[in-house]
Design a protein around this motif. Sequence first.
Motif, PDB file in Angstrom:
ATOM      1  N   PRO A   1       0.820  -1.225   0.000  1.00  9.46           N
ATOM      2  CA  PRO A   1       0.000   0.000   0.000  1.00  9.46           C
ATOM      3  C   PRO A   1       0.851   1.271   0.000  1.00  9.46           C
ATOM      4  O   PRO A   1       0.537   2.247  -0.687  1.00  9.46           O
ATOM      5  CB  PRO A   1      -0.830  -0.108   1.285  1.00  9.46           C
ATOM      6  CG  PRO A   1      -0.905  -1.582   1.552  1.00  9.46           C
ATOM      7  CD  PRO A   1       0.417  -2.133   1.091  1.00  9.46           C
ATOM      8  N   ARG A   2       1.949   1.261   0.738  1.00  5.78           N
ATOM      9  CA  ARG A   2       2.845   2.427   0.745  1.00  5.78           C
ATOM     10  C   ARG A   2       3.471   2.641  -0.623  1.00  5.78           C
ATOM     11  O   ARG A   2       3.577   3.765  -1.116  1.00  5.78           O
ATOM     12  CB  ARG A   2       3.933   2.245   1.800  1.00  5.78           C
ATOM     13  CG  ARG A   2       4.838   3.466   1.917  1.00  5.78           C
ATOM     14  CD  ARG A   2       5.933   3.169   2.886  1.00  5.78           C
ATOM     15  NE  ARG A   2       6.653   2.002   2.414  1.00  5.78           N
ATOM     16  CZ  ARG A   2       7.941   1.984   2.175  1.00  5.78           C
ATOM     17  NH1 ARG A   2       8.654   3.034   2.392  1.00  5.78           N
ATOM     18  NH2 ARG A   2       8.525   0.900   1.744  1.00  5.78           N
ATOM     19  N   MET A   3       3.882   1.554  -1.271  1.00  6.37           N
ATOM     20  CA  MET A   3       4.463   1.667  -2.606  1.00  6.37           C
ATOM     21  C   MET A   3       3.450   2.266  -3.570  1.00  6.37           C
ATOM     22  O   MET A   3       3.777   3.156  -4.353  1.00  6.37           O
ATOM     23  CB  MET A   3       4.921   0.296  -3.117  1.00  6.37           C
ATOM     24  CG  MET A   3       5.525   0.363  -4.518  1.00  6.37           C
ATOM     25  SD  MET A   3       5.692  -1.252  -5.308  1.00  6.37           S
ATOM     26  CE  MET A   3       3.992  -1.600  -5.730  1.00  6.37           C
ATOM     27  N   GLN A   4       2.214   1.796  -3.513  1.00  9.05           N
ATOM     28  CA  GLN A   4       1.194   2.324  -4.414  1.00  9.05           C
ATOM     29  C   GLN A   4       0.922   3.800  -4.130  1.00  9.05           C
ATOM     30  O   GLN A   4       0.715   4.580  -5.051  1.00  9.05           O
ATOM     31  CB  GLN A   4      -0.077   1.484  -4.320  1.00  9.05           C
ATOM     32  CG  GLN A   4       0.153   0.104  -4.916  1.00  9.05           C
ATOM     33  CD  GLN A   4      -1.124  -0.666  -5.159  1.00  9.05           C
ATOM     34  OE1 GLN A   4      -2.211  -0.138  -5.058  1.00  9.05           O
ATOM     35  NE2 GLN A   4      -0.969  -1.930  -5.501  1.00  9.05           N
ATOM     36  N   GLN A   5       0.985   4.201  -2.859  1.00  9.36           N
ATOM     37  CA  GLN A   5       0.810   5.610  -2.514  1.00  9.36           C
ATOM     38  C   GLN A   5       1.953   6.442  -3.102  1.00  9.36           C
ATOM     39  O   GLN A   5       1.722   7.521  -3.658  1.00  9.36           O
ATOM     40  CB  GLN A   5       0.744   5.782  -1.001  1.00  9.36           C
ATOM     41  CG  GLN A   5       0.599   7.228  -0.577  1.00  9.36           C
ATOM     42  CD  GLN A   5       0.617   7.394   0.935  1.00  9.36           C
ATOM     43  OE1 GLN A   5       0.944   6.474   1.683  1.00  9.36           O
ATOM     44  NE2 GLN A   5       0.275   8.577   1.386  1.00  9.36           N
TER      45      GLN A   5
END
Length: 182
Positions: free
Chosen positions: A37-41
Amino acid sequence: MPESFNLDRLATPIGTALLVTDADGLLRALDWEDYEPRMQQLLRLHYGVVELRQARAPRDLRAALSGYFKGDLDRLSGIKWRVAGTPFQQKVWHALPKIAPGTTMSYGALAARLDMPKAVRAIGHANGSNPISVVLPCHRLIGANGSLVKYGGGLERKRWLLMHEGAKIQCSGTDKGMIYAS
């Protein structure tokens, strides 16, 4: 129209790495499966709407990363990458690979090297938004007191990466779990 990238997974000794590449086979992001999720953000912050489709990363990229994790530390320098970001972020991210494997540098020392000695906090923020973990070795930046502070993939991974590269890591049981590099 959304940016379209390829997403692949690579097993490593410290977890499954997510590899995001573009149509030219250039690495756009590397993060850990448990931090997807952090990578996608980060991808959204840098590129806007992003579409990720499952596709194999280029063979040479996978081989270079596998080689690095098997101990051939110089393999990272052969990986071709491209990132979007502000000019300041770009300056920080391009400086990270110049920190040699097996060594660490404080945020303040990097700020001084970039001739911006008062930009220590900004360097930390740019380092924290680095979308290409390991290849742009944000794990080599440490606190002024030698502590291993803030690594997006978790401090255990940071410690493993530094030890893998030959950095001397000292653990102190009296410092509330802080980990020190020397």
